[in-house]
Design a protein around this motif. Sequence first.
Motif, short mmCIF file in Angstrom:
data_model
loop_
_atom_site.label_atom_id
_atom_site.label_comp_id
_atom_site.label_asym_id
_atom_site.label_seq_id
_atom_site.Cartn_x
_atom_site.Cartn_y
_atom_site.Cartn_z
N GLU A 143 1.98 -3.93 -12.96
CA GLU A 143 2.15 -4.07 -11.51
C GLU A 143 0.81 -4.13 -10.77
OE1 GLU A 143 4.53 -1.38 -8.26
OE2 GLU A 143 5.53 -1.82 -10.16
N LEU A 144 0.72 -5.08 -9.86
CA LEU A 144 -0.40 -5.17 -8.93
C LEU A 144 0.05 -4.58 -7.60
CD1 LEU A 144 -3.12 -6.20 -7.76
CD2 LEU A 144 -2.02 -8.43 -7.45
N PHE A 145 -0.80 -3.71 -7.04
CA PHE A 145 -0.51 -3.06 -5.76
C PHE A 145 -1.65 -3.32 -4.80
CE2 PHE A 145 -0.93 0.61 -2.90
CZ PHE A 145 0.33 0.61 -2.30
N ILE A 146 -1.33 -3.86 -3.63
CA ILE A 146 -2.32 -4.16 -2.59
C ILE A 146 -1.95 -3.38 -1.34
CG2 ILE A 146 -3.23 -5.97 -1.08
CD1 ILE A 146 -2.64 -7.96 -3.37
N CYS A 147 -2.94 -2.76 -0.71
CA CYS A 147 -2.70 -1.98 0.51
C CYS A 147 -3.82 -2.27 1.51
CB CYS A 147 -2.65 -0.49 0.17
SG CYS A 147 -2.05 0.56 1.51
N CYS A 148 -3.44 -2.68 2.72
CA CYS A 148 -4.42 -3.08 3.74
C CYS A 148 -4.03 -2.55 5.11
CB CYS A 148 -4.50 -4.61 3.83
SG CYS A 148 -5.06 -5.44 2.35
N GLU A 149 -5.03 -2.20 5.89
CA GLU A 149 -4.78 -1.88 7.29
C GLU A 149 -4.52 -3.13 8.11
OE1 GLU A 149 -7.99 0.38 8.89
OE2 GLU A 149 -7.32 2.26 8.02
N LEU A 173 -0.24 -13.94 0.94
CA LEU A 173 -0.43 -13.25 -0.33
C LEU A 173 0.77 -13.44 -1.24
CD1 LEU A 173 -1.94 -9.88 0.96
CD2 LEU A 173 -3.18 -11.82 -0.01
N GLU A 174 1.95 -13.33 -0.68
CA GLU A 174 3.17 -13.50 -1.48
C GLU A 174 3.20 -14.89 -2.12
OE1 GLU A 174 7.99 -12.95 -1.02
OE2 GLU A 174 6.81 -13.52 0.74
N GLY A 181 2.52 -16.86 -10.85
CA GLY A 181 3.52 -16.43 -11.81
C GLY A 181 4.01 -15.01 -11.65
N TYR A 182 3.42 -14.26 -10.70
CA TYR A 182 3.91 -12.91 -10.44
C TYR A 182 5.36 -12.97 -9.96
CZ TYR A 182 -0.90 -11.04 -10.61
OH TYR A 182 -2.16 -10.67 -10.99
N GLN A 183 6.07 -11.88 -10.16
CA GLN A 183 7.48 -11.81 -9.81
C GLN A 183 7.76 -10.59 -8.94
OE1 GLN A 183 9.26 -11.62 -13.69
NE2 GLN A 183 8.68 -13.71 -14.25
N SER A 184 8.94 -10.59 -8.35
CA SER A 184 9.45 -9.42 -7.61
C SER A 184 8.44 -8.89 -6.60
CB SER A 184 9.84 -8.30 -8.59
OG SER A 184 10.77 -8.76 -9.54
N HIS A 190 4.05 -0.84 8.00
CA HIS A 190 4.16 0.38 8.80
C HIS A 190 4.50 -0.04 10.23
CE1 HIS A 190 3.22 4.12 10.81
NE2 HIS A 190 2.97 4.72 9.66
N ALA A 191 5.65 0.40 10.72
CA ALA A 191 6.15 -0.08 12.00
C ALA A 191 5.20 0.21 13.16
CB ALA A 191 7.52 0.54 12.28
N GLU A 192 4.50 1.33 13.12
CA GLU A 192 3.63 1.72 14.23
C GLU A 192 2.18 1.28 14.03
OE1 GLU A 192 4.07 5.90 14.70
OE2 GLU A 192 6.18 5.77 15.31
N LYS A 193 1.67 1.45 12.83
CA LYS A 193 0.26 1.19 12.57
C LYS A 193 -0.04 -0.27 12.27
CE LYS A 193 -1.10 5.59 12.63
NZ LYS A 193 -2.10 6.12 13.60
N GLY A 194 0.96 -1.01 11.81
CA GLY A 194 0.71 -2.38 11.41
C GLY A 194 0.14 -2.52 10.01
N TRP A 195 0.11 -1.44 9.26
CA TRP A 195 -0.40 -1.49 7.89
C TRP A 195 0.54 -2.30 7.00
CZ3 TRP A 195 -0.92 4.55 7.63
CH2 TRP A 195 -1.99 4.94 8.46
N MET A 196 0.00 -2.81 5.90
CA MET A 196 0.79 -3.59 4.97
C MET A 196 0.48 -3.17 3.54
SD MET A 196 0.55 -6.22 2.52
CE MET A 196 -1.05 -6.93 2.87
N CYS A 197 1.50 -3.11 2.71
CA CYS A 197 1.27 -2.97 1.28
C CYS A 197 2.28 -3.84 0.56
CB CYS A 197 1.34 -1.52 0.81
SG CYS A 197 2.99 -0.78 0.82
N LEU A 198 1.92 -4.24 -0.63
CA LEU A 198 2.85 -5.03 -1.44
C LEU A 198 2.68 -4.69 -2.90
CD1 LEU A 198 1.39 -7.56 -3.11
CD2 LEU A 198 1.34 -8.60 -0.85
N THR A 199 3.74 -4.91 -3.64
CA THR A 199 3.71 -4.79 -5.08
C THR A 199 4.16 -6.11 -5.69
OG1 THR A 199 5.98 -3.89 -5.08
CG2 THR A 199 4.17 -2.31 -5.10
N ALA A 200 3.60 -6.46 -6.83
CA ALA A 200 3.97 -7.67 -7.53
C ALA A 200 3.96 -7.38 -9.02
CB ALA A 200 3.00 -8.80 -7.21
#
Length: 203
Positions: A143-149, A173-174, A181-184, A190-200
Amino acid sequence: MANRIFQNTRKPVGTLGRMMLKGMNTGHAPLASWGFSYLDLRPGSHILDVGCGGGANIAKMLADVPQSTADGLDYSDESVAYSKKTNAAHLGPRCTIRQGDVACLPYPDHVLDYVTAFEIIYFWPDLDTAFAEISRALKPEGELFICCEEDDPSDTTWTDRIEGMTVYAAHDLEGRLLRQGYQSVQIHHHAEKGWMCLTAVNP
């Protein structure tokens, strides 16, 4: 002076860099805590934190995930030294921290269970090459995990101040990950902060 400080978010150097790394370890803690809530790390995993900065996220993973190995990689000498100091008690079998480039990971094929990237993809010069290289090093179903403000390219507050910084929208990014070739791919905001994270998931 202000411009020099901001450049240390990209590649910490010297005294200002060490100050920035200390600030990152504390200032990014809320973002990291939120992001970790979407990352299910299995005990016994081999994890690589790319762009490890001051090493706080490595320390958390080593503490939270029993019998895991959590390594760090950063292209800044200052970050590598600081992260080693943060994780001095675990250096050895459970933790290796070294200088390197996400486009050429120092691992053979298919050995990593997770690759994490906190607040760092902004500075990767070739995102698609990085994603391909991470896929090579990840195990099948790793799994690749990305987290950004930041994930709004129209907001230039920081890109106007920091050379070499690019903000990517989550849907961009998606698309890139799916083409590699990544899946899922799962995206969270984050509804208030606007932060984003994703898993692939690696195929």
